[in-house]
Design an enzyme around this catalytic site. Structure first.
Site, PDB file in Angstrom:
ATOM      1  N   HIS A 266      -4.358 -11.593  -6.455  1.00 58.90           N
ATOM      2  CA  HIS A 266      -5.222 -11.242  -7.582  1.00 58.90           C
ATOM      3  C   HIS A 266      -5.047 -12.306  -8.665  1.00 58.90           C
ATOM      4  CE1 HIS A 266      -7.472  -7.790  -9.673  1.00 58.90           C
ATOM      5  NE2 HIS A 266      -7.543  -8.860 -10.470  1.00 58.90           N
TER       6      HIS A 266
ATOM      7  N   GLN B 248      -1.314  -8.645 -14.944  1.00 53.35           N
ATOM      8  CA  GLN B 248      -1.872  -8.021 -16.141  1.00 53.35           C
ATOM      9  C   GLN B 248      -1.040  -6.859 -16.653  1.00 53.35           C
ATOM     10  OE1 GLN B 248      -6.041  -8.131 -14.161  1.00 53.35           O
ATOM     11  NE2 GLN B 248      -6.423  -8.012 -16.346  1.00 53.35           N
TER      12      GLN B 248
ATOM     13  N   ASN C 126      -8.810 -11.317  -4.376  1.00 51.90           N
ATOM     14  CA  ASN C 126      -9.668 -10.722  -5.391  1.00 51.90           C
ATOM     15  C   ASN C 126     -10.607 -11.769  -5.983  1.00 51.90           C
ATOM     16  OD1 ASN C 126     -10.199  -8.459  -7.500  1.00 51.90           O
ATOM     17  ND2 ASN C 126      -9.752 -10.259  -8.748  1.00 51.90           N
ATOM     18  N   GLU C 127     -11.884 -11.449  -5.973  1.00 50.07           N
ATOM     19  CA  GLU C 127     -12.921 -12.270  -6.621  1.00 50.07           C
ATOM     20  C   GLU C 127     -12.760 -13.768  -6.347  1.00 50.07           C
ATOM     21  OE1 GLU C 127     -14.337  -9.434 -10.312  1.00 50.07           O
ATOM     22  OE2 GLU C 127     -13.049 -11.152 -10.782  1.00 50.07           O
TER      23      GLU C 127
END
Length: 392
Positions: free
Chosen positions: A113, A19, A156-157
């Site tokens: 991620h 990101q 992550n998640e």
């Protein structure tokens, strides 16, 4: 007297490699950006050039009064082809860690991620033969640069990973993409749980760090008479991924909003002028709901809020939302929740997985010049971090 937080509390902000870094041209998201442009997926490109400007980003965070920074390392850079590792890229991420430590920021490092190398996807990704062993091979290499890191997130998640890759699986099978109401793919979810269970002890043995993973907490609430359906949906969405954390050193809570569950499942966010840029209901109280539920599932395992924030172009609204979330968090702590830190999402207005419009950052960035422009919310939250208390 201002409500205070526990001694040693982590106060920080978070980013993810794809990101903010720019030009991660060897991962699956870069590939998606080039193949799904006709479906509205935007291009990350240079992103925010944080690959080169990480020192400036960390300096802004430290100077504002924060003591922690969560960031991820990019698997596709470290292992650009199967079994071949880049020493230069490992050294790059080591420099990031050392920069954080030098600036007085506790690094919270995430190993995965949302992105993986293109070659991993071509082998079937998480459902491919040997996927867990392949992930662990990467993790072992990553551990060679993690000296001095006290907090490490493996994945992550995973519940969102299971949603995203489940939808790609549907497309590959000739089924329709579900834009609304998609649930995590349980088979992919089990593969991710296996990967976490294999990787966590490797990381713990190699680094001595506290190891866990982060879960996208939905703060789901039952509509009247729908408690049974609520429990069913909550397990599919969340508890399946919280339960494995019972053996971890901590679990990351990631909370943004709350939704009802009725007899048909999760109720979509109704249109409302208070909805965020993401279309989510404005629910700062969701963080307290998420922390309480996580505590109920994981027991005495410490909690770190690894993401919480709001997509808005109105920074005064960001401050109001965050104040409400921290008030709810403090109430949960007062009730006995063992919470060790709060990491705001996000440090920068970044590439929100296919879209540039949602602005979550404490710092705006000019995407032409890459000039960083701190918002009032950075100073406001930094003052709370310095005081370790909610200030008026």
């Amino acid at each position: 007297m201002s409500p205070s937080f526990p001694n040693g509390f982590l106060w920080g902000a978070a980013t993810a490699a794809h990101q903010v870094e720019g030009n991660n041209l060897n991962n699956d998201w870069w590939q998606l950006e080039h193949t799904a442009a006709d479906h509205g997926v935007q291009f990350s490109g240079d992103a925010l050039d944080s690959y080169h400007r990480y020192h400036e980003d960390m300096r802004l965070l430290a100077d504002a009064g924060f003591n922690a920074y969560r960031f991820s390392i990019e698997w596709s850079r470290i292992e650009p082809s199967p079994g071949r590792f880049s020493r230069a890229e490992l050294a790059h991420y080591r420099r990031m860690i050392e920069t954080a430590l030098r600036l007085g920021l506790t690094p919270v490092v995430t190993l995965h991620h949302f992105t993986h190398p293109i070659w991993f996807g071509e082998r079937g990704a998480w459902l491919g033969d040997g996927a867990v062993d392949t992930f662990c091979r990467y993790v072992e290499q990553a551990c060679t640069i993690l000296d001095g890191v006290e907090w490490i997130c493996t994945i992550n998640e995973p519940n969102i990973v299971a949603v995203n890759h489940g939808q790609q699986r549907r497309l590959a099978e000739g089924k329709e993409y579900q834009f609304v109401g998609a649930l995590p793919d349980a088979e992919i979810g089990q593969a991710l749980i296996a990967a976490h269970h294999a990787a966590a002890p490797l990381v713990r043995a190699a680094t001595g760090a506290k190891v866990g993973w982060t879960v996208a907490n939905q703060a789901l609430l039952p509509a009247p008479g729908c408690e049974s359906k609520h429990a069913e949906v909550q397990h599919i969405w969340e508890d399946m991924y919280l339960e494995p954390a019972r053996d971890d050193d901590f679990v990351g809570v990631q909370s943004y909003t709350s939704q009802l569950v009725d007899e048909n499942g999760i109720v979509p966010h109704p249109d409302h002028p208070d909805n965020t840029i993401m279309g989510w209901a404005y629910r700062p109280d969701a963080l307290g709901i998420a922390v309480r539920h996580t505590r109920d599932v994981v027991g005495d395992v410490p909690i770190v809020v690894t993401e919480n924030g709001i997509a808005t172009s109105d920074d005064s609204r960001r401050i109001a939302y965050t104040e409400g979330a921290l008030t709810a968090l403090h109430e949960a702590i007062s009730e006995g929740a063992d919470v060790r830190g709060y990491l705001h999402w996000s440090l920068l207005d970044n590439f929100e997985w296919g879209r540039w419009e949602p602005t979550f950052g404490l710092i705006a960035v000019d995407r032409e010049t890459f000039e960083r422009r701190p918002k009032p919310s950075l100073h406001w939250l930094g003052q709370i971090a310095r005081a370790n208390a909610l200030t008026s």
